[in-house]
Design a protein around this motif. Structure first.
Motif, PDB file in Angstrom:
ATOM      1  N   UNK A   1       1.566  -8.300  46.674  1.00 24.78           N
ATOM      2  CA  UNK A   1       1.554  -9.698  46.242  1.00 24.78           C
ATOM      3  C   UNK A   1       0.207 -10.368  46.549  1.00 24.78           C
ATOM      4  N   UNK A   2      -0.263 -11.179  45.604  1.00 23.99           N
ATOM      5  CA  UNK A   2      -1.471 -11.967  45.842  1.00 23.99           C
ATOM      6  C   UNK A   2      -1.070 -13.402  46.142  1.00 23.99           C
ATOM      7  N   UNK A   3      -2.027 -14.220  46.511  1.00 22.18           N
ATOM      8  CA  UNK A   3      -1.750 -15.629  46.734  1.00 22.18           C
ATOM      9  C   UNK A   3      -1.910 -16.044  48.179  1.00 22.18           C
ATOM     10  N   UNK A   4      -1.448 -17.243  48.472  1.00 20.34           N
ATOM     11  CA  UNK A   4      -1.673 -17.860  49.775  1.00 20.34           C
ATOM     12  C   UNK A   4      -1.276 -16.946  50.941  1.00 20.34           C
ATOM     13  N   UNK A   5      -0.133 -16.276  50.828  1.00 27.32           N
ATOM     14  CA  UNK A   5       0.275 -15.342  51.876  1.00 27.32           C
ATOM     15  C   UNK A   5       0.368 -13.926  51.340  1.00 27.32           C
ATOM     16  N   UNK A   6      -0.408 -13.653  50.305  1.00 28.68           N
ATOM     17  CA  UNK A   6      -0.443 -12.304  49.744  1.00 28.68           C
ATOM     18  C   UNK A   6      -1.289 -11.400  50.621  1.00 28.68           C
ATOM     19  N   UNK A   7      -1.377 -10.117  50.230  1.00 28.99           N
ATOM     20  CA  UNK A   7      -2.116  -9.195  51.084  1.00 28.99           C
ATOM     21  C   UNK A   7      -3.599  -9.190  50.714  1.00 28.99           C
ATOM     22  N   UNK A   8      -4.383  -8.695  51.652  1.00 28.58           N
ATOM     23  CA  UNK A   8      -5.836  -8.680  51.503  1.00 28.58           C
ATOM     24  C   UNK A   8      -6.245  -7.943  50.229  1.00 28.58           C
ATOM     25  N   UNK A   9      -5.669  -6.756  50.033  1.00 25.07           N
ATOM     26  CA  UNK A   9      -6.074  -5.922  48.899  1.00 25.07           C
ATOM     27  C   UNK A   9      -5.830  -6.638  47.567  1.00 25.07           C
ATOM     28  N   UNK A  10      -4.658  -7.254  47.438  1.00 27.18           N
ATOM     29  CA  UNK A  10      -4.324  -7.922  46.171  1.00 27.18           C
ATOM     30  C   UNK A  10      -5.274  -9.086  45.910  1.00 27.18           C
TER      31      UNK A  10
ATOM     32  N   UNK B   1      -1.354 -22.742  41.628  1.00 23.94           N
ATOM     33  CA  UNK B   1      -2.384 -22.957  42.667  1.00 23.94           C
ATOM     34  C   UNK B   1      -2.122 -22.161  43.938  1.00 23.94           C
ATOM     35  N   UNK B   2      -0.851 -21.839  44.220  1.00 24.31           N
ATOM     36  CA  UNK B   2      -0.548 -21.021  45.399  1.00 24.31           C
ATOM     37  C   UNK B   2      -1.022 -19.584  45.203  1.00 24.31           C
ATOM     38  N   UNK B   3      -1.230 -19.199  43.960  1.00 23.59           N
ATOM     39  CA  UNK B   3      -1.768 -17.867  43.687  1.00 23.59           C
ATOM     40  C   UNK B   3      -3.286 -17.887  43.688  1.00 23.59           C
ATOM     41  N   UNK B   4      -3.863 -18.866  43.008  1.00 20.07           N
ATOM     42  CA  UNK B   4      -5.310 -18.812  42.761  1.00 20.07           C
ATOM     43  C   UNK B   4      -6.136 -19.294  43.945  1.00 20.07           C
ATOM     44  N   UNK B   5      -5.561 -20.158  44.788  1.00 13.81           N
ATOM     45  CA  UNK B   5      -6.399 -20.830  45.765  1.00 13.81           C
ATOM     46  C   UNK B   5      -7.389 -21.702  45.011  1.00 13.81           C
ATOM     47  N   UNK B   6      -8.536 -21.944  45.611  1.00  6.34           N
ATOM     48  CA  UNK B   6      -9.557 -22.770  44.979  1.00  6.34           C
ATOM     49  C   UNK B   6      -9.996 -22.142  43.649  1.00  6.34           C
TER      50      UNK B   6
ATOM     51  N   UNK C   1      -3.519 -26.998  61.303  1.00  7.68           N
ATOM     52  CA  UNK C   1      -4.343 -28.052  60.671  1.00  7.68           C
ATOM     53  C   UNK C   1      -4.121 -29.454  61.233  1.00  7.68           C
ATOM     54  N   UNK C   2      -3.141 -29.614  62.121  1.00  9.57           N
ATOM     55  CA  UNK C   2      -2.883 -30.951  62.665  1.00  9.57           C
ATOM     56  C   UNK C   2      -2.865 -30.939  64.205  1.00  9.57           C
ATOM     57  N   UNK C   3      -3.726 -30.101  64.759  1.00  8.70           N
ATOM     58  CA  UNK C   3      -3.940 -30.047  66.213  1.00  8.70           C
ATOM     59  C   UNK C   3      -2.658 -29.868  67.012  1.00  8.70           C
ATOM     60  N   UNK C   4      -1.723 -29.142  66.451  1.00  7.62           N
ATOM     61  CA  UNK C   4      -0.499 -28.861  67.202  1.00  7.62           C
ATOM     62  C   UNK C   4       0.364 -30.076  67.439  1.00  7.62           C
ATOM     63  N   UNK C   5       0.198 -31.126  66.644  1.00  6.34           N
ATOM     64  CA  UNK C   5       1.088 -32.298  66.770  1.00  6.34           C
ATOM     65  C   UNK C   5       2.326 -32.008  65.911  1.00  6.34           C
ATOM     66  N   UNK C   6       3.392 -31.516  66.579  1.00  8.86           N
ATOM     67  CA  UNK C   6       4.562 -31.029  65.854  1.00  8.86           C
ATOM     68  C   UNK C   6       5.488 -32.172  65.483  1.00  8.86           C
ATOM     69  N   UNK C   7       5.075 -32.934  64.484  1.00 14.75           N
ATOM     70  CA  UNK C   7       5.831 -34.106  64.090  1.00 14.75           C
ATOM     71  C   UNK C   7       7.107 -33.696  63.356  1.00 14.75           C
ATOM     72  N   UNK C   8       8.236 -33.842  64.013  1.00 16.36           N
ATOM     73  CA  UNK C   8       9.566 -33.635  63.405  1.00 16.36           C
ATOM     74  C   UNK C   8       9.772 -32.266  62.755  1.00 16.36           C
ATOM     75  N   UNK C   9       9.125 -31.241  63.297  1.00 12.95           N
ATOM     76  CA  UNK C   9       9.301 -29.926  62.710  1.00 12.95           C
ATOM     77  C   UNK C   9      10.131 -29.016  63.601  1.00 12.95           C
ATOM     78  N   UNK C  10      10.440 -29.474  64.812  1.00 14.85           N
ATOM     79  CA  UNK C  10      11.243 -28.619  65.688  1.00 14.85           C
ATOM     80  C   UNK C  10      12.671 -29.148  65.711  1.00 14.85           C
TER      81      UNK C  10
ATOM     82  N   UNK D   1      -4.495 -17.785  52.943  1.00 13.54           N
ATOM     83  CA  UNK D   1      -5.624 -18.466  52.309  1.00 13.54           C
ATOM     84  C   UNK D   1      -5.438 -19.948  52.639  1.00 13.54           C
ATOM     85  N   UNK D   2      -6.282 -20.515  53.494  1.00 16.48           N
ATOM     86  CA  UNK D   2      -6.096 -21.927  53.842  1.00 16.48           C
ATOM     87  C   UNK D   2      -6.215 -22.802  52.587  1.00 16.48           C
ATOM     88  N   UNK D   3      -5.502 -23.917  52.584  1.00 13.99           N
ATOM     89  CA  UNK D   3      -5.498 -24.804  51.419  1.00 13.99           C
ATOM     90  C   UNK D   3      -6.931 -25.194  51.061  1.00 13.99           C
TER      91      UNK D   3
END
Lengths: 571, 172
Positions: free
Chosen positions: A267-276, A295-300, A491-500, A557-559
């Motif tokens: 799989x390619x994309x944001x969490x795809x593998x390096x080779x793809x 856009x999750x596939x192509x990145x920039x 990306x937000x300095x570990x400020x876990x706003x309402x995610x736990x 692939x970071x946003x």
């Protein structure tokens, strides 16, 4: 085939017939096997007829669950999933499912009740302007105004939903139309001048692509869900093997090409593998078959496939050139296009170096995780793959677990993978697994969920119990909204706003409350024993895997970055 | 740049909503839109004028419009020889003193006065948008009380100039 029923008989006798009966008759004609529906005031006349119908009716415990189940059914069978809900809140509760189906091109035919024609527009009880609400999120929608139109509208709706680029179609039926009585109307042939999907590719473009392939040094195929919709997996394999072109997948396209094939790059994309991702970046010829360059596939986009000539096979002309400039546009059904490509005579390809380089990358940069301590979610996925021999239907919710499932469950067959891609709908997984199970009653279905998404649809456990569906509910429980937590960490300095999730019910007890077996699993050893136990039978089961709460999905692939700028590619 | 698109669509309830919905969904900007019956029964003609940044967007607009089940045909007619007209009704303040001046102004524009009141008159004007804008500028100093414009409606001329010949004009 369905046997002759009271309705078809009535039609033959030419006796007057009610709108509800006409509708059920039309559904029988379309060979509908299962309806996911929820009754209410405006559809009472219809439900009175469903009471006598031979079509299986499944009652979800929330309309949203019903439409997600229909999506799961559609994804596995390729046939339209059928939903019936009442007016007002019943109708507005399916809006998320319609949008999800629209984004992922899933065929659905959805019936909504409506208040009687005479009071439409008066803010009557349980009235909602569902046509207005759903116009941008359906392929097409209707409001029935004459009882005689019902058979034709249903026929046309099934045709529009399942042909061309599939999508959801909605039919709104005012209550007085459902109770009205009419002579059985004459049958009409489908004739839609404004809707003529192009199935056959343009020959010149096919030649152009064939020539491009014969001179390419670094060709790559990007296989999207269009391959699955067109049932073209066999043709894709034939073409890729004939031309020795490696295949990269989109998230939704998984299964269109065997994952363990030598030419498969994953799989390619944001969490795809390096080779793809690197294959897309380095390619000099990119052949997109049925993917929409999300856009999750192509990145920039600036740094997407910068050196490639782009060919794009798509049944929807509007997707070609929408995001990525395309030199070789081929408007066609993927199956037809691939058939013609295979039949072309061309110089045999010479790109051994490219294939060797890709194989080296595959060896050097596989998916990895640290398996030294605690129970890792990736390990759970690997064990599931092993225990089910890769043959299960895999349904996921949305988030980290979805990405791990896509990375670690290696699909060898088409249409065994159900996930919410375009819309990314949390709460999709559990009800979709129900629909997938109705699509293939013998298959083992894995509903892989996070603890967050599961809690958006827990009520559907009742359906699983009611029909004793062979669904294994796998909760990768990290006590958090994992993907949100991961982004906040990075990306937000570990400020876990309402995610736990500080408070969680006991999922085991919750399962038991529905009379479904529940297990809590804290280690690989426990997992081994319990997985063996649950896969030895066809009963539903809920497995609460207490996985490492700090695990992140990599590579990534970071946003805003290009697909070659992945992080976390190596330990 | 401004582009003119004409569509023929099924004359069914909700079709105009589908078209305008699509424009807002895809974040396109409509400058004007006109709808009316066409020469065929059950078929309406829509003329849209849109303002876009580049060719890609206009291509996307026409493709997305074409995808609509109720849309029969979409044509971007901007680069062809077309007849395009708009109608404007303008209520202008007028005194006996200014009436003849205004009369002199409207004559070259072939506008007509369709209503005269005690202290105002209503001018009807048809033509391309630029002409209407030019006239509005001229008449502004007299005091515009009300202004109503229909938006552009357009179609292709019977005879098209052959391609290229329009652009490669040389005086040498």
């Amino acid at each position: 085939m369905l046997q002759e029923t009271a309705f078809t008989k009535m039609k033959a006798d030419n006796k007057p017939i009610s709108g509800s009966e006409l509708l059920l008759q039309a559904l029988e004609k379309e060979q509908v096997e299962v309806i996911f529906g929820y009754p209410g005031g405006a559809v009472l006349p219809l439900y009175d007829k469903i009471y006598d119908s031979k079509i299986l009716h499944v009652l979800p415990r929330h309309e949203q669950g019903g439409i997600h189940a229909a999506e799961g059914y559609a994804r596995i069978t390729g046939k339209p999933g059928v939903v019936i809900v009442t007016s007002g809140p019943g109708a507005t509760n399916i809006v998320t499912g319609l949008t999800d189906a629209m984004m992922d091109s899933l065929p659905l035919v959805v019936f909504t009740g409506q208040v009687a024609t005479g009071v439409i527009g008066s803010d009557a009880f349980q009235e909602a302007d569902i046509l207005g609400i759903t116009t941008p999120i359906t392929k097409y929608n209707y409001q029935v105004r004459n009882i005689e139109d019902i058979p034709y509208i249903v026929k046309e709706a099934f045709y529009i939903a399942s042909s061309g680029r599939p999508g959801p179609v909605l039919i709104d039926i005012p209550k007085d139309i459902a109770t009205a009585i009419s002579e059985p109307p004459e049958e009409k042939e489908i004739n839609i001048p404004g809707y003529q999907p192009t199935l056959q590719p343009n020959y010149l473009q096919i030649r152009k692509l064939t020539e491009a392939v014969s001179s390419a040094k670094k060709p790559v195929i990007l296989a999207g869900a269009g391959v699955l919709h067109a049932k073209a997996a066999a043709e894709l394999k034939q073409y890729a093997e004939q031309q020795q072109i490696p295949v990269v997948h989109t998230l939704l396209g998984l299964g269109g090409f065997p994952a363990e094939h030598d030419l498969s790059l994953g799989m390619a994309g944001m969490h795809g593998c390096y080779t793809a991702n690197m294959a897309l970046y380095e390619a000099d010829l990119l052949i997109n078959i049925g993917a929409r360059f999300d856009d999750r596939l192509t990145g920039n986009l600036e740094s997407f496939a910068p050196n490639a000539t782009v060919a794009h096979v798509d049944i929807d002309p509007a997707e070609i050139g929408k995001n990525v400039p395309t030199e070789i546009p081929i408007v066609a059904d993927a199956k037809e296009a691939l058939k013609q490509l295979v039949a072309q005579e061309g110089k045999l390809p010479e790109h051994k170096e490219w294939l060797t380089q890709l194989q080296n990358w595959k060896k050097e940069y596989p998916y990895f995780y640290d398996n030294t301590s605690s129970l890792k979610p990736q390990k759970v996925l690997e064990m599931l793959f092993e225990k089910t021999k890769g043959e299960a239907i895999v349904v996921t919710d949305v988030g980290q677990h979805q990405m791990w499932a896509a990375q670690y469950y290696k699909f060898s067959k088409a249409n065994r993978w159900v996930t919410s891609g375009g819309l990314g709908t949390m709460g999709f997984g559990l009800p979709a697994s129900i629909g997938a199970s109705f699509a293939d009653r013998d298959a083992c279905v894995l509903a892989i969920l996070g603890d967050g998404g599961f809690q958006m649809s827990t009520q559907e456990l009742a359906v699983i119990k009611e029909f004793n569906l062979p669904i294994k509910i796998i909760i990768l429980n990290n006590m958090a909204l994992g993907m949100v937590r991961q982004w906040q960490e990075l990306f937000y300095e570990g400020r876990f706003s309402h995610s736990k999730n500080p408070v969680q019910p006991s999922f085991v007890k919750l399962a038991e409350a529905y009379d479904i077996k529940g297990y809590e699993i804290n280690s690989v050893e426990e997992a081994e024993t319990i997985l063996n136990e649950v896969f030895s039978n066809n009963e539903p089961a809920l497995l609460d895997f207490r996985v490492d709460p700090n695990e992140n999905v990599y590579p990534m692939v970071p946003a805003g970055k290009g697909s070659h700028e992945m992080v976390g590619v190596k330990p | 740049m401004k582009r003119t698109i004409t569509l023929t669509v099924n004359n069914r309830p909700g079709v105009l909503n589908r078209i305008t919905n699509l424009f807002s969904k895809r974040n396109y900007n409509i400058e004007s839109i006109t709808v009316g019956h066409s020469e065929l029964e059950g078929v309406s003609r829509i003329t849209c004028v849109v303002n876009v940044d580049n060719e890609n967007i206009i291509e996307q607009i026409t493709k997305q419009l074409n995808k609509q089940v109720d849309v029969l045909k979409v044509t971007d007619i901007s680069d062809q020889a077309i007849v395009s007209r708009e109608l404007a009704l303008i209520k202008v303040l007028s005194t006996p003193n200014t009436r003849s001046e205004i009369n002199a102004l409207i004559e070259p524009f072939r506008a007509t006065i369709v209503d005269i009141g005690k202290d105002s008159l209503v001018i009807q004007l048809t033509g391309e948008s630029e002409k209407i804008e030019a006239f509005i500028e001229l008449i502004k100093p007299y005091g515009i009380k009300e202004l109503a414009r229909t938006g552009t409606t357009a179609f292709l001329r019977g005879t098209q100039r052959t391609s290229n010949s329009t652009k490669n004009i040389s005086i040498v």
